[in-house]
Structure formats: structure tokens, C-alpha cells
Design a protein around this motif. Structure first.
Motif, mmCIF file in Angstrom:
data_model
loop_
_atom_site.group_PDB
_atom_site.id
_atom_site.type_symbol
_atom_site.label_atom_id
_atom_site.label_comp_id
_atom_site.label_asym_id
_atom_site.label_seq_id
_atom_site.Cartn_x
_atom_site.Cartn_y
_atom_site.Cartn_z
ATOM 1 N N THR A 20 0.861 -1.174 0.000
ATOM 2 C CA THR A 20 0.000 0.000 0.000
ATOM 3 C C THR A 20 0.899 1.226 0.000
ATOM 4 N N LYS A 22 1.452 2.822 2.465
ATOM 5 C CA LYS A 22 2.070 2.796 3.799
ATOM 6 C C LYS A 22 3.218 1.781 3.889
ATOM 7 N N THR A 23 3.513 1.084 2.778
ATOM 8 C CA THR A 23 4.588 0.100 2.773
ATOM 9 C C THR A 23 5.931 0.808 2.774
ATOM 10 N N ASP A 81 5.278 -2.215 7.019
ATOM 11 C CA ASP A 81 4.333 -1.136 6.760
ATOM 12 C C ASP A 81 4.277 -0.216 7.968
ATOM 13 N N GLU A 82 3.668 0.942 7.766
ATOM 14 C CA GLU A 82 3.412 1.890 8.848
ATOM 15 C C GLU A 82 1.914 1.969 9.039
ATOM 16 N N SER A 83 1.484 1.906 10.300
ATOM 17 C CA SER A 83 0.075 2.051 10.609
ATOM 18 C C SER A 83 -0.056 2.779 11.939
ATOM 19 N N LYS A 84 -0.676 3.927 11.907
ATOM 20 C CA LYS A 84 -0.912 4.725 13.114
ATOM 21 C C LYS A 84 0.384 4.983 13.880
ATOM 22 N N LYS A 86 3.103 3.173 13.967
ATOM 23 C CA LYS A 86 3.812 1.978 14.416
ATOM 24 C C LYS A 86 4.228 1.154 13.205
ATOM 25 N N TYR A 87 5.268 0.340 13.398
ATOM 26 C CA TYR A 87 5.670 -0.602 12.363
ATOM 27 C C TYR A 87 4.761 -1.821 12.399
ATOM 28 N N VAL A 88 4.426 -2.329 11.226
ATOM 29 C CA VAL A 88 3.722 -3.592 11.106
ATOM 30 C C VAL A 88 4.613 -4.506 10.270
ATOM 31 N N SER A 141 1.232 -11.346 10.608
ATOM 32 C CA SER A 141 1.574 -9.958 10.879
ATOM 33 C C SER A 141 1.679 -9.691 12.367
ATOM 34 N N VAL A 143 2.217 -6.068 14.940
ATOM 35 C CA VAL A 143 2.437 -4.632 15.139
ATOM 36 C C VAL A 143 3.504 -4.492 16.209
#
Length: 161
Positions: A20, A22-23, A81-84, A86-88, A141, A143
């Protein structure tokens, strides 16, 4: 930003479906080559007491991908990835023996790992940890607890995949 690194040849087009905006990074690992290069015997025979007996047993299971129901003829993809903030971390891999994967990863993680092919989900002690794509591909996955990904020294990790 996407950083694609490759360990071995092949078409990378399929993996791009899992990215995405966010990757942050993707790494492709040739499991056959990687498996052959691991110092498994040396670590199993380690007498420095750096590893407990339990840790050595888990390492032996984990580092023998072909014995864990993982299809080592297929690559392993590691996606960040990045989400909020944080790293995922996600791991995309192919299975050739679902039961063996569930049994051995249950031993490795000290949890009950189950693959629910009806709902296309992967669970660890009832907690969702991944999903199933097609007949034999799964994505696991986790987080991180590193906090804000723009500042990497903001806490400790709880990555336990």
C-alpha cells in the motif's frame, strides 16, 4: 517509499498486490538458499549456555523450514508497513503441510496456532495473527511496540512471531 530487495530471481509482480502507500520496505528471501546457509548444527551443539534447551529446540524447529510445513521452493517475503505511527511486520509464505505448520509453530511459540481455512484466518491462542490467501499462502503480521516509527528509540519490541 518502497525498498525492494531480492535474494534470488523471479517475478516480483505478485507481491506488489500486498503493498500500500504505507509500505516502507519489502525483502524477498530465497528459503532454499537461506536454509542451506544457516549454521544449524553449530547452534544446536552450542555449549556456551547462551541458549536454554527449550530455546535450542525451538530454534531447531524454526530454522528447518522444510520440516515445518513451509514450502521452501517458494520465497519468503518480509514486508514492513506503517500504521498509526507503528511498524507492522508481515511475513508472506507458502505452506506445503498445514498440519505440520500448526503443530510445530505451536511448539515454537508456546501457543496454539490454528489455520481456519473456512474463514481464511490464522490464530494464535484465539488471537488473529494472519490470513490465508488461496490454498497454500499465508500472511502473518505483528504490530511493533516501538512507538512512533519516525523515532526508532522509543521503546521495546514485543514482536513474537
Amino acid at each position: 517509499m518502497i525498498l525492494l530487495t531480492s535474494c534470488g530471481g523471479g517475478d516480483n509482480g505478485d507481491i506488489l498486490k500486498f503493498t500500500t502507500d504505507k509500505t516502507l520496505a519489502i525483502s524477498k528471501v530465497n528459503l532454499e538458499q537461506f536454509n542451506d546457509k544457516l549454521p544449524k548444527d553449530e547452534i544446536a551443539k552450542d555449549t556456551s549456555n547462551h541458549f536454554s534447551k527449550s530455546e535450542k529446540e525451538k530454534f531447531k524447529l524454526f530454522m528447518n523450514a522444510e520440516d515445518n510445513g513451509i514450502d521452501i521452493e517458494q520465497p519468503l517475503y518480509i514486508i514492513v508497513d506503517e500504521s498509526k505511527g507503528k511498524y507492522v511486520f508481515s511475513f508472506l509464505l507458502w505452506l506445503d503441510d498445514t498440519k505440520k505448520f500448526q503443530d510445530n509453530f505451536s511448539k515454537i511459540t508456546d501457543t496454539k496456532v490454528t489455520i481456519d481455512k473456512t474463514n481464511n484466518m490464522v490464530y494464535s491462542d484465539g488471537n488473529l495473527i494472519g490470513s490465508v490467501y488461496g490454498e497454500d499462502r499465508i500472511v502473518l503480521s505483528k504490530v511493533s511496540n516501538y512507538g512512533d516509527y519516525s523515532y526508532s528509540d522509543s521503546g521495546d519490541s514485543n514482536a513474537d512471531i
